[in-house]
Design an enzyme around this catalytic site. Structure first.
Site, PDB file in Angstrom:
ATOM      1  CG  ASN A  42      -0.384  -0.240   2.524  1.00  0.00           C
ATOM      2  OD1 ASN A  42       0.669  -0.850   2.659  1.00  0.00           O
ATOM      3  ND2 ASN A  42      -1.075   0.231   3.555  1.00  0.00           N
ATOM      4  CD  GLU A  44      -1.267   5.157   4.664  1.00  0.00           C
ATOM      5  OE1 GLU A  44      -1.974   4.319   5.232  1.00  0.00           O
ATOM      6  OE2 GLU A  44      -0.629   6.037   5.278  1.00  0.00           O
ATOM      7  CG  ASN A  45      -0.975  11.153  -2.223  1.00  0.00           C
ATOM      8  OD1 ASN A  45      -1.578  12.206  -2.057  1.00  0.00           O
ATOM      9  ND2 ASN A  45       0.079  11.043  -3.025  1.00  0.00           N
ATOM     10  CB  CYS A  53      -5.053  -1.535  -1.712  1.00  0.00           C
ATOM     11  SG  CYS A  53      -6.449  -0.624  -1.040  1.00  0.00           S
ATOM     12  CD  GLU A  55      -5.207  -5.958  -1.150  1.00  0.00           C
ATOM     13  OE1 GLU A  55      -4.606  -4.862  -1.077  1.00  0.00           O
ATOM     14  OE2 GLU A  55      -6.069  -6.325  -0.325  1.00  0.00           O
ATOM     15  CB  CYS A  85     -10.640  -2.644   0.545  1.00  0.00           C
ATOM     16  SG  CYS A  85     -10.080  -1.928  -1.018  1.00  0.00           S
ATOM     17  CB  CYS A  88      -8.605  -4.666  -3.600  1.00  0.00           C
ATOM     18  SG  CYS A  88      -7.386  -3.349  -3.380  1.00  0.00           S
TER      19      CYS A  88
HETATM   20 ZN   LIG Z   1      -7.877  -2.453  -1.409  1.00  0.00          ZN
END
Ligand SMILES: [Zn+2]
Length: 125
Positions: A42, A44-45, A53, A55, A85, A88
């Site tokens: 993952n 992040e931003n 993510c 995946e 999630c 994904c």
């Molecule tokens: Zn995800």
């Protein structure tokens, strides 16, 4: 490549997660039909919606290298097992719902599901 090996690759990849905001690290390892494995983390931003993510990172890497057929994906997190999630699940379903999703708190306690089990009525355009 067995489930344990794939899971361990996800676990190793997780070390590269970029999570300055949540500190929730996730690693994924996507097994292509030809045996190639692409890992992802993952990322992040500061603009949270731009976060991707693990995946999808792995899937985008694989697709961008010409792969379209996947047999399994292992997912792990800094809190143990991790289920993909909703985004994904839909994203991965683009390439088939027979995909095996493997996760667990550690390599000795793995569980697996098919993507169809996790997302029984995926959106199809
Ligand atoms: Zn995800």
């Amino acid at each position: 490549m067995n489930d344990r090996e794939l899971y361990c690759m996800a676990r190793e990849a997780m070390k590269n997660a970029y999570t300055p905001y949540s500190h929730f690290n996730v690693g994924a390892a996507l097994l292509c039909e030809d045996g190639t494995v692409y890992t992802g983390v993952n990322v992040e931003n500061g603009s949270f919606g731009a976060t991707i993510c693990a995946e999808r990172t792995a899937c985008v890497k694989a697709v961008s290298e010409g792969h379209r057929k996947f047999t399994a994906i292992a997912i792990t997190s800094s809190r143990g097992s991790a289920s993909p999630c909703g985004i994904c699940r839909q994203f991965l379903s683009e390439f088939g719902t027979d995909l095996r999703v493997i996760t667990g708190d550690d390599a000795d306690h793995l569980v697996s599901y098919t993507l169809a089990e996790l997302l029984p009525d995926h959106f199809v355009l």
